[in-house]
Design a protein around this motif. Sequence first.
Motif: not given
Length: 509
Positions: A308, A348-349, A391, A395
Amino acid sequence: MKNTKMKPYFKIMSIFLLLFTSYNYGQKKETKKINTSKLHFKNFESNWQSLSTQNIPEWYKDAKFGIYAHLGPYTVPAYENEWYPRKMYSYAKDKYQRVKDHHWKKYGSMKNFGYKDFIPLFTCKNFNADEWADIYQRAGAKFAGPVAEHHDGFSMWDSKINRWNAKEMGPKRDIVGELVIAIRKRNMKVITSFHHSYNASGLYFTKQDSLDTGNPEYADLYGQLNPQLSYKIWFEKIKEVVNNYKPDQIWFDFELKDIPDAYKLKMASYYYNKEKEWEKDVIITRKNNDLPEGVAVLDVERGKQEKTTPKLWQTDDALSTYSWSWVEGIKLKPEHEFIHELIDIVSKNGILLLNASPKSDGTIPDDQKKIFYAIGDFLKANGEGIYATRPWVIHGEGPNLYDQGRGLAEDMGNTSKEAKIFTSKDLRFTQSKDGKTLYVHALGWPKGKLIIKSMGTESKYLNKDIKAVRLLASNQKILWNQSKSGLEINTKNTKPTGKHAFTWAVTLK
C-alpha cells in the motif's frame, strides 16, 4: 408673491418618486446570489508549486476500474504490435528485421508504401461507439475513453490543428467525439490518452531522406518539424481535445519528460483551470517523474506496487501479453488474472486502467469481450468491496503478498514474467470510507474454512470488535468465530458466489 402652484410635469414626477421610494422601503434588500458550487475550485498559476496543490477528485478515488482502447492506423498491418510504424523505419535491423521483412513481403518497398499509406485502409467500417460503451459498462468500468493520439501522429478526433485526423482521413468519423457521447450517456467519466510526446520530440520515427519520413511534405505526421513548432502543436492538440470533449482525466504516456517545462506548465494550468468553468473535478496521470509529484497521479505500466502506498496510483495494463493493439495471433491473458490484479491493485490504494485491442474495422473481438464480462460479473457480485473503498492498515496476508505483475513480454511469443498463481490462502483487504466495514477478498474459494489471522481478538490492526460477517451477493447464513488466532469463517456448507475471487464484508461494532 411667488407662484407656489406646481407644474403638471413636476407633480407627476413627485408622485412617481414617492411611490418608488415607498415601494423600495417595504422590500427586503436584494442580495446577489453566489454560485457556491464553484467555491472549492482553485485558480492555478502556471508554476509547479501552484499546480502541485491539485486535489485528487473523489470520483477518481472511488472509480477503481477504467477501460481504454488502442485504435489507429497501426492496427491495419496487425503485425507485431502498435510500434509497427517505428519498427518499419528503424535502422535497428537485428531487432526489427522481421517487421521490415513482413512489410516488404506484404506491401512492397517502403519507397512506394510508407506508414501514411495505411491511413486510407484504416476505415473502421464496423465501429459502433454505443456498442463499445455497452461493453465497458457491462465490464463494470467507471471511466473509459479512447487513445486520442498514439506515437504515430494520427489524431482520432475531428482536429483543426492536425490535418492527419480520423474525421478527414481513414474512417472519416470523429471517433473520439462519438465515444465521449456514448460513454457519458452511460454515466461514466471520460479519459483521453495522449502518447504524442514521443512524436513531438522527433524520436519516434527515424528520418530517412530516401523515404517519406525524410520528405518535408509529411514532416507534420512523422514528427520532423522545427522543435518549437512541434511543441506548440503538441499543446494545441491537447487544448483542442480539452475544449471540445471536456475529458475528466488526461493520461500521458512516457516521453513527456522531453517536452519543455514551459509547454507542460501551460498544458496543466489550462486544463486544471477548466474545473471552475466546467464545475467538475479533473485529473492528469503521468509516467515516472515526467510531471512533479502532486501535479499528476503516477501511472505504472503493466506493473503493481509491492504494498500500500500513501498516495493514489494507477496501473495501465493490456488484455494481451505483448501488444496493446490487435495483431494476428494475439495472446490474451486468462480472465482470472485480471480479477486478481484488480483486487490486488485496489487493496494497495491503486486503480486499474485496462486496455482493449480492437481490430482495424472498429470491432472488439468476442474473446476480449468475454474477459471484460467476467470482470463485470465479479464486480456485480462483489463491487461493494471494490468501488468507493479505501485501503486498510495492511493490504493482505498470504504467501503472495508482493506480486509486481508480469511486465511487458520480450516478444510476441513469450512473456517476460509468468503470472503469480493465487489461491484461497492469498487474501486482500479493503475498507469502507467510514471504516465501519472491512472487506476480505479471497483469491480462490477456501474449502472448509477461512482463517484471517490479521483479524483476531488480539490483532494490532483491529481497534473494534466484529459485529457481523456476510458473503457478498449471498443470503446464506455465515458461521464465524473470532479468537486469538484470527477470524475463522466456516465455508463447509456455503456455496461459492461466482468464481475466481470471493468477498466477505466484516462489520465492526
